[in-house]
Design a protein around this motif. Structure first.
Motif, PDB file in Angstrom:
ATOM      1  N   LEU A 175      -6.179   5.582  -2.202  1.00 16.62           N
ATOM      2  CA  LEU A 175      -5.085   4.730  -1.721  1.00 16.62           C
ATOM      3  C   LEU A 175      -4.582   5.189  -0.353  1.00 16.62           C
ATOM      4  O   LEU A 175      -4.246   4.353   0.494  1.00 16.62           O
ATOM      5  CB  LEU A 175      -3.944   4.704  -2.733  1.00 16.62           C
ATOM      6  CG  LEU A 175      -4.242   3.961  -4.037  1.00 16.62           C
ATOM      7  CD1 LEU A 175      -3.113   4.178  -5.044  1.00 16.62           C
ATOM      8  CD2 LEU A 175      -4.459   2.479  -3.781  1.00 16.62           C
ATOM      9  N   ALA A 189       0.836  -1.204   0.000  1.00 16.60           N
ATOM     10  CA  ALA A 189       0.000   0.000   0.000  1.00 16.60           C
ATOM     11  C   ALA A 189       0.871   1.254   0.000  1.00 16.60           C
ATOM     12  O   ALA A 189       0.566   2.230  -0.686  1.00 16.60           O
ATOM     13  CB  ALA A 189      -0.940  -0.003   1.201  1.00 16.60           C
ATOM     14  N   LEU A 244      -4.549   3.032   2.958  1.00 18.03           N
ATOM     15  CA  LEU A 244      -3.316   2.898   3.738  1.00 18.03           C
ATOM     16  C   LEU A 244      -3.579   3.184   5.212  1.00 18.03           C
ATOM     17  O   LEU A 244      -3.140   2.431   6.083  1.00 18.03           O
ATOM     18  CB  LEU A 244      -2.233   3.833   3.197  1.00 18.03           C
ATOM     19  CG  LEU A 244      -0.929   3.883   3.997  1.00 18.03           C
ATOM     20  CD1 LEU A 244      -0.189   2.553   3.901  1.00 18.03           C
ATOM     21  CD2 LEU A 244      -0.051   5.015   3.507  1.00 18.03           C
TER      22      LEU A 244
END
Length: 184
Positions: A118, A43, A122
């Motif tokens: 993203l 990630a 994360l």
């Protein structure tokens, strides 16, 4: 045995359920944490790549904006010298770049959205890993394992140092807001 096939599996997993069905919960949580760390590393890489892509597109947009200014000035200069054909050609080039920029702006919006998605994923992975580490500490204490061996596993730094400061700044800001709210 692999617990997670996708990053969303980590975010949506129920650790208690996974560990309740395990023969040796202490070993299982170690394996789960190892897999979570691998997912977190992936990630981190994805966030870095998405951020770099977004920045590249942003830079390209800025360069095209400068070219638009250049061609507009070229058209003005050509008109000032009486060269209407050259002014028209300059405006055609300007229009081509504006059309290109319209497509790049859509790509930039998509890149920003991807980067935000993203980053959110994360943060969710980091939260789930922190939960797993707390669960590991709980299990190792319950099993009577030595504190030093469990601490070595639990306090391993996993966060990317380039991402952690923004997270800690966010926490400090929120803490300050809560203090103001409470009048402290």
């Amino acid at each position: 045995m692999s617990y997670f096939s996708r990053l969303t599996d980590i975010v949506t997993c129920n650790l208690t359920h996974l560990l309740d069905n395990a023969a040796d919960p202490v070993k299982e949580i170690e394996q789960i944490i190892a897999e979570m760390k691998e997912g977190l590393a992936g990630a981190n890489r994805s966030v870095k790549t998405a951020t770099a892509n977004e920045q590249t597109i942003q830079k390209e947009l800025q360069e095209h904006q400068q070219q638009i200014f250049h061609w507009k000035e070229a058209a003005k200069n050509a008109l000032a010298t009486g060269d209407e054909a050259e002014a028209r050609n300059s405006l055609v080039r300007k229009q081509e770049i504006e059309d290109l920029m319209a497509g790049l702006e859509q790509q930039h919006q998509a890149a920003v959205a991807t980067c935000e998605h993203l980053t959110t994923t994360l943060h969710a992975l980091q939260a789930r890993l922190a939960e797993a580490k707390r669960k590991q500490l709980e299990l190792t204490e319950k099993a009577g394992l030595s504190e030093t061996s469990s601490q070595a596993t639990i306090e391993t730094p996993d966060e990317d140092p380039t991402l952690a400061p923004s997270r800690s700044e966010q926490i400090e800001s929120e803490l300050a807001a809560l203090k103001r709210e409470l009048g402290q």
